[in-house]
Design an enzyme around this catalytic site. Structure first.
Site, PDB file in Angstrom:
ATOM      1  N   HIS A 130      33.021  37.158  36.266  1.00 34.79           N
ATOM      2  CA  HIS A 130      32.037  37.788  35.288  1.00 34.79           C
ATOM      3  C   HIS A 130      32.608  39.216  34.713  1.00 34.79           C
ATOM      4  CE1 HIS A 130      30.260  39.873  38.607  1.00 34.79           C
ATOM      5  NE2 HIS A 130      30.511  38.904  39.396  1.00 34.79           N
ATOM      6  N   ALA A 131      31.673  40.126  34.342  1.00 30.36           N
ATOM      7  CA  ALA A 131      31.784  41.039  33.746  1.00 30.36           C
ATOM      8  C   ALA A 131      32.539  42.027  34.331  1.00 30.36           C
ATOM      9  CB  ALA A 131      30.721  41.766  33.191  1.00 30.36           C
TER      10      ALA A 131
END
Lengths: 171, 88
Positions: free
Chosen positions: B15-16
């Site tokens: 994810h980010a």
């Protein structure tokens, strides 16, 4: 227009040196300088330069006309790419990937073109805060090294108010 | 050219935050990295944040990384080591 001034990018975007791009606040709230965000990946600019907003509303809007690149299954973040090749990441809250999509409702599909002000994600900021998460929402430019950037709003902002100004650098 | 495969153990996938750190790691090297997600064959440059996030790598997914450039040996080793420490 010189040869260098018009380069077709990898995704068919036009990348004109000096071109100005204005990003509009995706949600009303308090402007938070990026370095004050309580996640060092954002605070240190590892995900790109930008700004954050502590929201006082529950809808994340498109800050610019752009194509939706990626929506996470957990709907807490979205990435957009503009026609001019500005790559944007908006991330609602800190560590909110852990909520697994609870309190987030994504309103757009990958690949869709959105207009400034279109609703991207609806979220329940009170519920997210009640679970113990910081709802501060960073807006960063993933390829910010390609731009000069200025934060043009401070304090409280309304959605749709200019918040970032970008100018594409030489080369 | 160097190549290695890796299976992401972290249930949250890339994810980010891990994407940002991974891109930062890749940018330490001069070499080019192409990462391919085995599940669907999608590929991306490891130096482009949105491209890496756009792969949507989930926990349990296997990825293959191709490394090409002057410092490819150190680059492959450095990035593989980082993945083992942060995504296993």
């Amino acid at each position: 227009m010189g040869l260098k001034a018009s380069i077709k990018g990898l995704f068919g975007t036009s990348k004109k040196v000096g071109e100005r791009v204005v990003l509009y606040a995706p949600v009303a709230g308090q402007v938070v300088p990026l370095h004050q965000v309580k996640d060092e990946t954002f605070a240190k600019g590892i995900l790109g330069d930008g700004v954050a907003i502590l929201p006082t509303e529950n809808e994340l809007l498109a800050p610019v006309d752009a194509r939706v690149e990626q929506v996470f299954d957990s709907a807490h973040a979205v990435t957009l790419c503009t026609q001019d090749g500005v790559e944007l990441l908006m991330h609602i809250g800190i560590d909110t990937v852990e909520l697994g999509g609870r309190y987030f409702d994504c309103c757009v599909k990958m690949g869709a073109w959105v207009k400034t002000g279109d609703v991207l994600i609806r979220f329940d900021r009170e519920a997210i805060a009640k679970e113990g998460y910081d709802v501060t929402t960073p807006l960063v430019v993933g390829n910010s090294e390609e731009f000069e950037m200025a934060v043009v709003s401070q304090g409280s902002v309304k959605e749709g108010q200019p918040i970032l100004e970008l100018r594409r650098k030489e080369g | 050219m160097k190549e290695f495969s890796f299976t992401v153990g972290d249930p949250l996938g890339i994810h980010a935050r891990p994407a940002g750190l991974l891109v930062q790691k890749a940018k330490e090297f001069e070499s080019d990295f192409t990462v391919t997600l085995q599940r669907n064959g999608k590929c991306a440059s490891l130096k482009r944040l949105l491209a890496v996030m756009g792969l949507g790598v989930k926990g349990g997914d296997s990825i293959t990384v191709l490394v090409q450039g002057k410092d490819e040996a150190a680059a492959a080793q450095g990035v593989e080591q980082w993945m083992k420490e942060n995504l296993a």
